[in-house]
Design a protein around this motif. Structure first.
Motif, PDB file in Angstrom:
ATOM      1  N   LEU A   1       0.843  -1.194   0.000  1.00  0.00           N
ATOM      2  CA  LEU A   1       0.000   0.000   0.000  1.00  0.00           C
ATOM      3  C   LEU A   1       0.878   1.243   0.000  1.00  0.00           C
ATOM      4  O   LEU A   1       1.888   1.288   0.708  1.00  0.00           O
ATOM      5  CB  LEU A   1      -0.908   0.018   1.237  1.00  0.00           C
ATOM      6  N   ARG A   2       0.466   2.248  -0.762  1.00  0.00           N
ATOM      7  CA  ARG A   2       1.200   3.512  -0.793  1.00  0.00           C
ATOM      8  C   ARG A   2       0.205   4.667  -0.610  1.00  0.00           C
ATOM      9  O   ARG A   2      -0.181   5.347  -1.565  1.00  0.00           O
ATOM     10  CB  ARG A   2       1.975   3.643  -2.106  1.00  0.00           C
ATOM     11  N   PRO A   3      -0.240   4.894   0.626  1.00  0.00           N
ATOM     12  CA  PRO A   3      -1.286   5.902   0.884  1.00  0.00           C
ATOM     13  C   PRO A   3      -0.884   7.312   0.497  1.00  0.00           C
ATOM     14  O   PRO A   3      -1.757   8.155   0.270  1.00  0.00           O
ATOM     15  CB  PRO A   3      -1.522   5.777   2.400  1.00  0.00           C
ATOM     16  N   GLY A   4       0.418   7.598   0.401  1.00  0.00           N
ATOM     17  CA  GLY A   4       0.851   8.931   0.002  1.00  0.00           C
ATOM     18  C   GLY A   4       0.493   9.269  -1.434  1.00  0.00           C
ATOM     19  O   GLY A   4       0.531  10.442  -1.830  1.00  0.00           O
ATOM     20  N   LYS A   5       0.150   8.254  -2.240  1.00  0.00           N
ATOM     21  CA  LYS A   5      -0.246   8.500  -3.626  1.00  0.00           C
ATOM     22  C   LYS A   5      -1.634   9.131  -3.718  1.00  0.00           C
ATOM     23  O   LYS A   5      -1.990   9.717  -4.752  1.00  0.00           O
ATOM     24  CB  LYS A   5      -0.233   7.187  -4.423  1.00  0.00           C
ATOM     25  N   TRP A   6      -2.423   8.961  -2.657  1.00  0.00           N
ATOM     26  CA  TRP A   6      -3.794   9.475  -2.673  1.00  0.00           C
ATOM     27  C   TRP A   6      -3.846  10.894  -2.120  1.00  0.00           C
ATOM     28  O   TRP A   6      -3.242  11.202  -1.100  1.00  0.00           O
ATOM     29  CB  TRP A   6      -4.694   8.568  -1.827  1.00  0.00           C
ATOM     30  N   LYS A   7      -4.589  11.758  -2.821  1.00  0.00           N
ATOM     31  CA  LYS A   7      -4.845  13.110  -2.347  1.00  0.00           C
ATOM     32  C   LYS A   7      -6.353  13.259  -2.157  1.00  0.00           C
ATOM     33  O   LYS A   7      -7.135  12.903  -3.057  1.00  0.00           O
ATOM     34  CB  LYS A   7      -4.336  14.145  -3.356  1.00  0.00           C
ATOM     35  N   PRO A   8      -6.785  13.781  -1.001  1.00  0.00           N
ATOM     36  CA  PRO A   8      -8.227  13.864  -0.714  1.00  0.00           C
ATOM     37  C   PRO A   8      -9.045  14.573  -1.785  1.00  0.00           C
ATOM     38  O   PRO A   8     -10.227  14.271  -1.955  1.00  0.00           O
ATOM     39  CB  PRO A   8      -8.266  14.629   0.613  1.00  0.00           C
ATOM     40  N   ASN A   9      -8.453  15.498  -2.522  1.00  0.00           N
ATOM     41  CA  ASN A   9      -9.202  16.196  -3.571  1.00  0.00           C
ATOM     42  C   ASN A   9      -9.388  15.357  -4.829  1.00  0.00           C
ATOM     43  O   ASN A   9     -10.178  15.724  -5.710  1.00  0.00           O
ATOM     44  CB  ASN A   9      -8.500  17.506  -3.934  1.00  0.00           C
ATOM     45  N   ASP A  10      -8.646  14.240  -4.934  1.00  0.00           N
ATOM     46  CA  ASP A  10      -8.722  13.414  -6.138  1.00  0.00           C
ATOM     47  C   ASP A  10     -10.009  12.598  -6.191  1.00  0.00           C
ATOM     48  O   ASP A  10     -10.683  12.541  -7.215  1.00  0.00           O
ATOM     49  CB  ASP A  10      -7.518  12.476  -6.217  1.00  0.00           C
ATOM     50  N   TYR A  11     -10.347  11.953  -5.101  1.00  0.00           N
ATOM     51  CA  TYR A  11     -11.528  11.099  -5.026  1.00  0.00           C
ATOM     52  C   TYR A  11     -11.758  10.723  -3.565  1.00  0.00           C
ATOM     53  O   TYR A  11     -10.868  10.879  -2.729  1.00  0.00           O
ATOM     54  CB  TYR A  11     -11.359   9.845  -5.903  1.00  0.00           C
ATOM     55  N   PRO A  12     -12.956  10.202  -3.201  1.00  0.00           N
ATOM     56  CA  PRO A  12     -13.252   9.872  -1.798  1.00  0.00           C
ATOM     57  C   PRO A  12     -12.372   8.741  -1.278  1.00  0.00           C
ATOM     58  O   PRO A  12     -11.984   7.832  -2.012  1.00  0.00           O
ATOM     59  CB  PRO A  12     -14.722   9.445  -1.831  1.00  0.00           C
ATOM     60  N   PHE A  13     -12.098   8.774   0.023  1.00  0.00           N
ATOM     61  CA  PHE A  13     -11.272   7.749   0.658  1.00  0.00           C
ATOM     62  C   PHE A  13     -11.874   6.356   0.500  1.00  0.00           C
ATOM     63  O   PHE A  13     -11.146   5.370   0.407  1.00  0.00           O
ATOM     64  CB  PHE A  13     -11.106   8.074   2.148  1.00  0.00           C
ATOM     65  N   VAL A  14     -13.210   6.274   0.463  1.00  0.00           N
ATOM     66  CA  VAL A  14     -13.841   4.946   0.368  1.00  0.00           C
ATOM     67  C   VAL A  14     -13.454   4.222  -0.920  1.00  0.00           C
ATOM     68  O   VAL A  14     -13.514   2.992  -0.977  1.00  0.00           O
ATOM     69  CB  VAL A  14     -15.386   5.033   0.479  1.00  0.00           C
TER      70      VAL A  14
END
Length: 345
Positions: free
Chosen positions: A149-162
């Motif tokens: 898993l690489r959670p740093g790739k996700w940005k909250p403005n990109d799409y919902p966490f779910v």
């Protein structure tokens, strides 16, 4: 009574032979009629660690099937041998606990429709393309596949966490198909490079509680270790959100390595790690697992895009997933933890 289930649940989803084509590094789906695929070594391991006796295996499956038909006659669940074996193995062949896990498995879908409605790989292609997760092609020396898993790739403005949770759940569903995973378990490698305040504070305790509850008590998989690397200072705050919901045994399986790759290599050998993590297994390929999941689209449609399996089912008062909204206590907890995150940051 069994006739109510025959047309829907006694068979496993149809196997598409082409789904596994081109993915020879990962086992294909189980056949419609159960046939044990465990090596003699894994049979012995299952006997020692899971109390699984080969000569009683199908008898135990039938016992669980009979319990479901008697106690939950309206439950729209698969009843084939391969499917029920997942739950028996996850609970060391304790019938009552295996049944509870099966009910939790279905209750989790009902309690969290944002995750489970229309759940199929094509709906999380953006998560897969981003490189949020993958599965390393080689298992570790204990035969455990490694979910990276690489959670740093996700940005909250990109799409919902779910959407991240949806991608993780689909991955776990695929990983649990091979019998060797059911016996050996799974290892998680989480690289927190790039995780900042926006990612750390986004899910909140109510969401964290749901994720942990599903993984601990609502899914038939054994998570043997969670290796955290490159964690930032605020990880103490992130873990403070998660830890209250972890069972003691699970909390003890979290290993924090920081940026010390030698520490990581003591848990996961270099031979199965990509070059990015000091390994010798080539560069990290985020596309192979994505292709594998997307090739199994029809399989997941059959599994998840069906009527509510709990419709008409009366669940015990002690069911795991209760309520749709965070309680006042959860909100108070979140306020305290959020201030702790800012302090760590």
């Amino acid at each position: 009574m069994a006739d109510q289930h025959d047309s829907l649940t006694h068979s496993c989803p149809p196997v598409d032979p082409s789904a596994a084509a081109g993915h020879s590094w990962f086992p294909g789906p189980p056949p419609p009629i159960y046939s044990c695929t465990l090596t003699p070594e894994l049979v012995a391991k299952a006997r020692e660690e899971l109390q699984e006796k080969p000569e009683w295996r199908l008898r135990d499956v039938q016992a669980l099937r009979d319990m479901i038909l008697k106690e939950q006659p309206n439950l729209r669940t698969r009843l084939d041998d391969a499917f029920l074996l997942r739950f028996l193995r996850a609970r060391k062949f304790d019938y009552d606990r295996a049944l509870q896990l099966l009910l939790n498995y279905h209750a989790g879908r009902k309690a969290w429709p944002e995750v489970f409605q229309d759940l199929k790989p094509s709906t999380v292609k953006h998560v897969l393309d981003l490189g949020f997760l993958t599965v390393l092609p080689q298992p570790d020396p204990n035969g455990r596949y490694i979910l990276c898993l690489r959670p740093g790739k996700w940005k909250p403005n990109d799409y919902p966490f779910v959407d991240n949770v949806r991608a993780i759940y689909l991955t776990l569903e695929k990983l649990i198909q091979p019998e060797e995973t059911q016996v050996n378990g799974l290892v998680i490698l989480a690289d927190y490079t790039g995780v900042g305040m926006s990612q750390a504070s986004n899910p909140g305790p109510f969401l964290a509680k749901k994720v942990v509850s599903i993984l601990q008590d609502g899914f038939p998989i054994r998570i043997k270790a969670v290796n955290i690397i490159n964690e930032p200072r605020i990880f103490k705050g992130i873990f403070a959100i998660i830890k209250p919901f972890l069972k003691e045994k699970m909390a003890e399986r979290y290993i924090l390595h920081g940026s010390d790759l030698r520490s990581l290599h003591r848990s996961i050998p270099r031979s199965v790690l990509p070059e990015e993590y000091g390994g010798t297994a080539g560069q990290l390929d985020m596309r192979a697992w994505s292709r594998l999941l997307l090739d199994c689209e029809e399989e997941f449609i059959v599994e998840f895009c069906q009527p509510d399996p709990l419709e008409g089912v009366e669940l015990p008062d002690s069911m795991l997933f209760e309520g749709q909204q965070a309680s006042g206590q959860d909100e108070d907890t979140f306020r305290g933890l959020r201030s702790q995150l800012y302090y760590c940051y």
